[in-house]
Design a protein around this motif. Structure first.
Motif, PDB file in Angstrom:
ATOM      1  N   ASP A   1       0.932  -1.209  -0.328  1.00 43.86           N
ATOM      2  CA  ASP A   1       0.111  -0.389   0.265  1.00 43.86           C
ATOM      3  C   ASP A   1       1.341   1.433  -0.193  1.00 43.86           C
ATOM      4  O   ASP A   1       0.553   2.567  -0.722  1.00 43.86           O
ATOM      5  CB  ASP A   1      -0.955   0.218   1.269  1.00 43.86           C
ATOM      6  CG  ASP A   1      -1.841  -1.324   1.196  1.00 43.86           C
ATOM      7  OD1 ASP A   1      -2.352  -1.420   0.059  1.00 43.86           O
ATOM      8  OD2 ASP A   1      -2.584  -1.833   2.125  1.00 43.86           O
ATOM      9  N   GLN A   2       1.967   1.187   0.465  1.00 44.85           N
ATOM     10  CA  GLN A   2       2.864   2.248   0.640  1.00 44.85           C
ATOM     11  C   GLN A   2       3.529   2.464  -0.605  1.00 44.85           C
ATOM     12  O   GLN A   2       4.138   3.887  -1.370  1.00 44.85           O
ATOM     13  CB  GLN A   2       3.876   2.133   2.172  1.00 44.85           C
ATOM     14  CG  GLN A   2       4.281   3.277   2.079  1.00 44.85           C
ATOM     15  CD  GLN A   2       5.379   3.540   3.650  1.00 44.85           C
ATOM     16  OE1 GLN A   2       5.879   1.859   3.631  1.00 44.85           O
ATOM     17  NE2 GLN A   2       6.072   4.132   3.869  1.00 44.85           N
TER      18      GLN A   2
ATOM     19  N   TYR B   1       1.233   4.062  -3.384  1.00 45.02           N
ATOM     20  CA  TYR B   1       1.029   5.781  -2.133  1.00 45.02           C
ATOM     21  C   TYR B   1       2.159   6.318  -3.299  1.00 45.02           C
ATOM     22  O   TYR B   1       2.462   7.483  -3.959  1.00 45.02           O
ATOM     23  CB  TYR B   1       1.376   5.665  -1.472  1.00 45.02           C
ATOM     24  CG  TYR B   1       1.665   7.438  -0.751  1.00 45.02           C
ATOM     25  CD1 TYR B   1       0.535   7.944  -0.654  1.00 45.02           C
ATOM     26  CD2 TYR B   1       2.869   7.330  -0.218  1.00 45.02           C
ATOM     27  CE1 TYR B   1       0.606   9.531  -0.660  1.00 45.02           C
ATOM     28  CE2 TYR B   1       3.192   9.088   0.231  1.00 45.02           C
ATOM     29  CZ  TYR B   1       2.124  10.095  -0.136  1.00 45.02           C
ATOM     30  OH  TYR B   1       2.272  11.116   0.349  1.00 45.02           O
TER      31      TYR B   1
ATOM     32  N   ALA C   1      -3.356  -5.406  -6.218  1.00 44.05           N
ATOM     33  CA  ALA C   1      -4.598  -4.753  -4.136  1.00 44.05           C
ATOM     34  C   ALA C   1      -5.955  -5.864  -4.856  1.00 44.05           C
ATOM     35  O   ALA C   1      -6.566  -5.969  -3.660  1.00 44.05           O
ATOM     36  CB  ALA C   1      -3.844  -3.268  -4.383  1.00 44.05           C
TER      37      ALA C   1
ATOM     38  N   SER D   1      -1.400  -2.662  -8.212  1.00 44.65           N
ATOM     39  CA  SER D   1      -2.781  -2.485  -8.414  1.00 44.65           C
ATOM     40  C   SER D   1      -3.591  -3.569  -8.978  1.00 44.65           C
ATOM     41  O   SER D   1      -4.630  -3.475  -8.148  1.00 44.65           O
ATOM     42  CB  SER D   1      -3.508  -0.926  -9.667  1.00 44.65           C
ATOM     43  OG  SER D   1      -2.837   0.645  -9.034  1.00 44.65           O
TER      44      SER D   1
ATOM     45  N   GLN E   1      -7.384  -7.981  -2.850  1.00 48.32           N
ATOM     46  CA  GLN E   1      -9.101  -7.388  -2.409  1.00 48.32           C
ATOM     47  C   GLN E   1     -10.303  -8.832  -2.389  1.00 48.32           C
ATOM     48  O   GLN E   1     -10.908  -9.548  -1.866  1.00 48.32           O
ATOM     49  CB  GLN E   1      -9.624  -6.358  -2.973  1.00 48.32           C
ATOM     50  CG  GLN E   1     -11.208  -5.476  -2.038  1.00 48.32           C
ATOM     51  CD  GLN E   1     -10.952  -5.351  -0.826  1.00 48.32           C
ATOM     52  OE1 GLN E   1     -10.117  -5.339   0.313  1.00 48.32           O
ATOM     53  NE2 GLN E   1     -12.177  -5.134  -0.522  1.00 48.32           N
TER      54      GLN E   1
END
Length: 163
Positions: free
Chosen positions: A81-82, A85, A111, A108, A115
């Motif tokens: 996630d970091q 970012y 992620a 992406s 999810q």
């Protein structure tokens, strides 16, 4: 003094030269700090490298190289996630860089897959919980505890109205 129709640009030119000089000094300082941070990272001093790159961003928040390399370090540490970012911030600075675009796309996708896995797992847990509730309702019914069975089945219907 300037003639009529002529303008005097000397003051603005001095200011412009000073701005360019400051920009060049910052760029030189950042290049040196970046080289130092990458050397630290290569020799296994990750925390010091991150601090060096963060220090660059304190003076130049849109420094592409610092942003991108903080993304690389975060990704290698498993902080996806970091990393995403930092990569997205770097992409905002230079959206034409193919490496940062590949990194954003890859993370992406990762992620989204994570999810989906979490969503699938939550759905499986819900199904197991509902199955347990139905089994409890069945046991209550067999024990002639009709009110308990109805209550339990009502809860199942409430949680899964379409199932």
């Amino acid at each position: 003094m300037a003639e009529e129709g002529e303008e005097n640009y000397s003051i603005n030119r001095i200011d412009f030269d000073e701005d360019e000089k400051e920009k060049q000094e910052l760029q030189d300082k950042n290049s040196e700090a970046l080289a130092n941070a990458l050397s630290l990272y290569s020799s296994g001093h990750t925390a010091e490298a991150q601090k060096g790159l963060s220090d660059i961003l304190n003076g130049d928040p849109n420094n592409f190289d610092a942003l991108y390399n903080l993304g690389v370090i975060s990704e290698s540490a498993g902080n996806f996630d970091q990393a995403l970012y930092y990569y997205k911030r770097a992409q905002a600075v230079n959206g034409k860089d193919s490496e940062v675009n590949k990194a954003v796309l890859a993370l992406s996708r990762k992620a989204a897959k994570k999810q989906k896995t979490l969503s699938d797992k939550a759905q499986q847990q819900k199904q197991a919980r509902l199955k347990q509730m139905v089994q409890e309702a069945s046991a209550m019914y067999q024990a002639k505890n009709f009110d308990g069975a109805i209550s339990r089945l009502t809860a199942v219907a409430y949680e899964a109205p379409r199932d």
